[in-house]
Design a protein around this motif. Structure first.
Motif, PDB file in Angstrom:
ATOM      1  N   GLY A  96       7.231 -21.012   3.102  1.00 42.26           N
ATOM      2  CA  GLY A  96       8.075 -22.673   3.296  1.00 42.26           C
ATOM      3  C   GLY A  96       7.973 -22.519   5.132  1.00 42.26           C
ATOM      4  N   ASP A  97       7.149 -21.691   5.550  1.00 47.23           N
ATOM      5  CA  ASP A  97       7.291 -21.717   6.741  1.00 47.23           C
ATOM      6  C   ASP A  97       6.386 -22.585   7.597  1.00 47.23           C
ATOM      7  N   LEU A  98       7.223 -23.416   8.075  1.00 48.99           N
ATOM      8  CA  LEU A  98       6.048 -24.795   8.980  1.00 48.99           C
ATOM      9  C   LEU A  98       5.479 -24.466   9.998  1.00 48.99           C
ATOM     10  N   ARG A  99       6.150 -23.409  10.555  1.00 50.48           N
ATOM     11  CA  ARG A  99       5.182 -22.923  11.832  1.00 50.48           C
ATOM     12  C   ARG A  99       3.792 -22.638  11.773  1.00 50.48           C
ATOM     13  N   ILE A 100       3.443 -21.734  10.717  1.00 51.41           N
ATOM     14  CA  ILE A 100       2.766 -21.069  10.286  1.00 51.41           C
ATOM     15  C   ILE A 100       1.573 -21.682   9.021  1.00 51.41           C
ATOM     16  N   ASN A 101       1.918 -22.190   7.693  1.00 54.59           N
ATOM     17  CA  ASN A 101       1.859 -22.500   6.501  1.00 54.59           C
ATOM     18  C   ASN A 101       0.848 -23.119   7.025  1.00 54.59           C
ATOM     19  N   LEU A 102       0.292 -23.917   7.849  1.00 57.66           N
ATOM     20  CA  LEU A 102      -1.150 -24.537   7.584  1.00 57.66           C
ATOM     21  C   LEU A 102      -2.359 -23.059   7.748  1.00 57.66           C
ATOM     22  N   PHE A 103      -1.881 -21.975   8.393  1.00 61.12           N
ATOM     23  CA  PHE A 103      -3.237 -22.001   8.542  1.00 61.12           C
ATOM     24  C   PHE A 103      -3.374 -20.906   7.568  1.00 61.12           C
ATOM     25  N   PHE A 104      -2.643 -20.886   6.535  1.00 57.23           N
ATOM     26  CA  PHE A 104      -3.037 -20.228   4.930  1.00 57.23           C
ATOM     27  C   PHE A 104      -3.574 -22.038   3.732  1.00 57.23           C
ATOM     28  N   GLU A 105      -3.471 -23.113   4.359  1.00 54.79           N
ATOM     29  CA  GLU A 105      -3.792 -23.940   3.943  1.00 54.79           C
ATOM     30  C   GLU A 105      -5.166 -23.352   2.437  1.00 54.79           C
ATOM     31  N   ASN A 106      -6.440 -23.235   3.394  1.00 59.54           N
ATOM     32  CA  ASN A 106      -7.336 -23.135   2.551  1.00 59.54           C
ATOM     33  C   ASN A 106      -7.825 -21.580   2.028  1.00 59.54           C
ATOM     34  N   THR A 107      -6.417 -20.952   1.717  1.00 60.19           N
ATOM     35  CA  THR A 107      -6.552 -19.606   1.367  1.00 60.19           C
ATOM     36  C   THR A 107      -6.213 -19.194  -0.125  1.00 60.19           C
ATOM     37  N   ASP A 108      -7.436 -18.535  -0.498  1.00 66.59           N
ATOM     38  CA  ASP A 108      -7.025 -18.137  -2.099  1.00 66.59           C
ATOM     39  C   ASP A 108      -6.100 -16.921  -1.415  1.00 66.59           C
ATOM     40  N   LEU A 109      -4.504 -17.384  -2.199  1.00 68.38           N
ATOM     41  CA  LEU A 109      -3.577 -17.160  -1.779  1.00 68.38           C
ATOM     42  C   LEU A 109      -3.757 -15.721  -3.512  1.00 68.38           C
TER      43      LEU A 109
END
Length: 144
Positions: free
Chosen positions: A53-66
């Motif tokens: 939910g953190d718009l400051r850093i969530n883009l770093f996890f866009e292509n991550t296998d969560l």
């Protein structure tokens, strides 16, 4: 924000050090304080929710296998806290290579981690110990 950076810096210097002349605390004391594996899983789930939910850093996890990230974070915290796990992931330098993460990105992650620890109602002393696990990783993450 300055207080947060100071806390991280202090934890990085002292978080994992044991005092000379004093006996070591029970090796798995932090693991037990976290609530063992179920507690670590709750913490990681809460942290991933915060980061998502953190718009400051969530883009770093866009292509991550969560699911894999979750598994690795659980292993990492479990091992670092004295639990029975072995971390099977890449080094922090390898995992963050090419991301060029900034001090602000690292601080945002720490803020999300603190929010997660508050959500799962960890004691302040336990929170400080967890931050002491992540503080020393900062040079291995920022600027890679």
């Amino acid at each position: 924000m300055k207080a947060l950076y100071l806390a991280i810096a202090l934890l990085a210097m002292t978080g994992c050090a044991s005092s000379p002349g004093k006996p070591d605390v029970q090796k798995d004391a932090l693991y037990q304080s976290l609530g063992g594996m179920p507690g670590i899983e709750r913490l990681v789930d809460a942290a991933l929710t915060q980061v998502h939910g953190d718009l400051r850093i969530n883009l770093f996890f866009e292509n991550t296998d969560l699911a894999d990230l979750r598994r690795l974070l659980i292993e990492q915290i479990c091992q670092a806290s004295g639990g029975p796990c072995t971390y099977t992931g890449r080094s922090m330098e390898e995992a963050h290579s090419g991301m060029n993460l900034s001090e602000a990105d690292f601080a945002a992650f720490v803020e999300d981690l603190i929010a997660a620890m508050n959500t799962v109602q960890l004691a302040e002393s336990t929170q400080q110990q967890v931050l002491g696990l992540f503080g020393p990783m900062k040079p291995q993450v920022v600027g890679q």
